[in-house]
Design a protein around this motif. Structure first.
Motif, mmCIF file in Angstrom:
data_model
loop_
_atom_site.group_PDB
_atom_site.id
_atom_site.type_symbol
_atom_site.label_atom_id
_atom_site.label_comp_id
_atom_site.label_asym_id
_atom_site.label_seq_id
_atom_site.Cartn_x
_atom_site.Cartn_y
_atom_site.Cartn_z
ATOM 1 N N ILE A 44 28.570 45.705 7.138
ATOM 2 C CA ILE A 44 29.099 44.987 5.978
ATOM 3 C C ILE A 44 27.923 44.685 5.058
ATOM 4 O O ILE A 44 26.946 44.062 5.484
ATOM 5 N N ASN A 45 28.028 45.116 3.819
ATOM 6 C CA ASN A 45 26.968 44.915 2.823
ATOM 7 C C ASN A 45 25.621 45.451 3.311
ATOM 8 O O ASN A 45 24.590 44.792 3.166
ATOM 9 N N PHE A 46 25.647 46.614 3.883
ATOM 10 C CA PHE A 46 24.455 47.284 4.423
ATOM 11 C C PHE A 46 23.785 46.493 5.535
ATOM 12 O O PHE A 46 22.603 46.682 5.808
ATOM 13 N N LEU A 47 24.502 45.602 6.164
ATOM 14 C CA LEU A 47 23.971 44.795 7.252
ATOM 15 C C LEU A 47 24.760 45.119 8.519
ATOM 16 O O LEU A 47 25.962 44.848 8.578
ATOM 17 N N PRO A 48 24.120 45.698 9.530
ATOM 18 C CA PRO A 48 24.855 45.993 10.769
ATOM 19 C C PRO A 48 25.098 44.711 11.567
ATOM 20 O O PRO A 48 24.174 43.944 11.837
ATOM 21 N N ILE A 49 26.352 44.508 11.924
ATOM 22 C CA ILE A 49 26.745 43.313 12.667
ATOM 23 C C ILE A 49 27.514 43.751 13.896
ATOM 24 O O ILE A 49 28.416 44.587 13.809
ATOM 25 N N ARG A 50 27.173 43.176 15.030
ATOM 26 C CA ARG A 50 27.939 43.473 16.240
ATOM 27 C C ARG A 50 29.297 42.786 16.141
ATOM 28 O O ARG A 50 29.444 41.721 15.548
ATOM 29 N N SER A 51 30.261 43.394 16.752
ATOM 30 C CA SER A 51 31.644 42.957 16.608
ATOM 31 C C SER A 51 31.903 41.507 17.042
ATOM 32 O O SER A 51 32.677 40.820 16.394
ATOM 33 N N PRO A 52 31.281 40.982 18.111
ATOM 34 C CA PRO A 52 31.545 39.577 18.449
ATOM 35 C C PRO A 52 31.057 38.580 17.403
ATOM 36 O O PRO A 52 31.569 37.471 17.316
ATOM 37 N N TYR A 53 30.069 38.962 16.604
ATOM 38 C CA TYR A 53 29.513 38.046 15.617
ATOM 39 C C TYR A 53 30.117 38.232 14.232
ATOM 40 O O TYR A 53 29.729 37.518 13.301
ATOM 41 N N LEU A 54 31.048 39.136 14.076
ATOM 42 C CA LEU A 54 31.658 39.396 12.770
ATOM 43 C C LEU A 54 32.396 38.176 12.238
ATOM 44 O O LEU A 54 32.276 37.832 11.064
ATOM 45 N N TRP A 56 31.892 35.010 12.883
ATOM 46 C CA TRP A 56 30.957 33.958 12.479
ATOM 47 C C TRP A 56 30.238 34.330 11.189
ATOM 48 O O TRP A 56 29.971 33.465 10.348
ATOM 49 N N TYR A 57 29.927 35.602 11.001
ATOM 50 C CA TYR A 57 29.310 36.060 9.755
ATOM 51 C C TYR A 57 30.265 35.855 8.578
ATOM 52 O O TYR A 57 29.855 35.373 7.513
ATOM 53 N N LEU A 58 31.535 36.199 8.754
ATOM 54 C CA LEU A 58 32.503 36.040 7.667
ATOM 55 C C LEU A 58 32.740 34.566 7.334
ATOM 56 O O LEU A 58 32.911 34.214 6.160
ATOM 57 N N ILE A 59 32.748 33.713 8.326
ATOM 58 C CA ILE A 59 32.878 32.276 8.069
ATOM 59 C C ILE A 59 31.675 31.774 7.271
ATOM 60 O O ILE A 59 31.818 31.019 6.311
ATOM 61 N N PHE A 60 30.494 32.207 7.663
ATOM 62 C CA PHE A 60 29.286 31.789 6.954
ATOM 63 C C PHE A 60 29.302 32.274 5.509
ATOM 64 O O PHE A 60 28.978 31.517 4.586
ATOM 65 N N VAL A 61 29.694 33.513 5.297
ATOM 66 C CA VAL A 61 29.742 34.050 3.927
ATOM 67 C C VAL A 61 30.784 33.310 3.099
ATOM 68 O O VAL A 61 30.533 32.968 1.935
ATOM 69 N N SER A 76 41.803 29.687 13.517
ATOM 70 C CA SER A 76 42.080 31.064 13.942
ATOM 71 C C SER A 76 41.193 31.473 15.113
ATOM 72 O O SER A 76 41.645 32.192 16.008
ATOM 73 N N ILE A 77 39.948 31.029 15.138
ATOM 74 C CA ILE A 77 39.080 31.333 16.283
ATOM 75 C C ILE A 77 39.602 30.637 17.530
ATOM 76 O O ILE A 77 39.623 31.217 18.620
ATOM 77 N N PHE A 78 40.063 29.401 17.392
ATOM 78 C CA PHE A 78 40.632 28.685 18.536
ATOM 79 C C PHE A 78 41.870 29.395 19.062
ATOM 80 O O PHE A 78 42.032 29.568 20.278
#
Length: 108
Positions: A44-54, A56-61, A76-78
């Motif tokens: 995502i955005n030229f940044l490789p992210i492992r699937s379990p952290y996707l 958390w990355y989207l929440i942060f963004v 939704s995570i709960f």
């Protein structure tokens, strides 16, 4: 699986007065995908992210860029984690009495 997930989402949405379930459902599916395949890499955005952290990355963004409330995302995570626990972890133990609770009914 999807029917049960929609029912739980609808229940929580009615409690927290959330009117759109699209984002919550997508974040729950992202969470379940991350738990299912831990080695998958998503770019995502030229940044490789492992699937379990996707998730958390989207929440942060969302929090940094849009200043959105992250309550819906945490719900939704709960929900995704609860579904993952009952579907994958608890059903494989011998002490869990309802092994096929979240399986698709035979008549479908």
């Amino acid at each position: 699986m999807l029917v049960v997930l929609h029912m739980v989402l609808f229940f929580f949405a009615s409690i927290f007065k959330i009117y759109s379930l699209n984002d919550i459902f997508m974040f729950a599916l992202y969470y379940l995908n991350g738990r299912k395949d831990r080695n998958q890499i998503i770019i995502i955005n030229f940044l490789p992210i492992r699937s379990p952290y996707l998730v958390w990355y989207l929440i942060f963004v969302n929090w940094v860029m849009r200043k959105l409330d992250i309550t819906e995302n945490l719900i939704s995570i709960f929900i995704g984690h609860t579904f993952y626990f009952f579907n994958n972890l608890a059903s494989k133990t011998k002490f869990f009495p309802l092994k096929d609770l979240l399986d698709t009914p035979a008549w479908l």
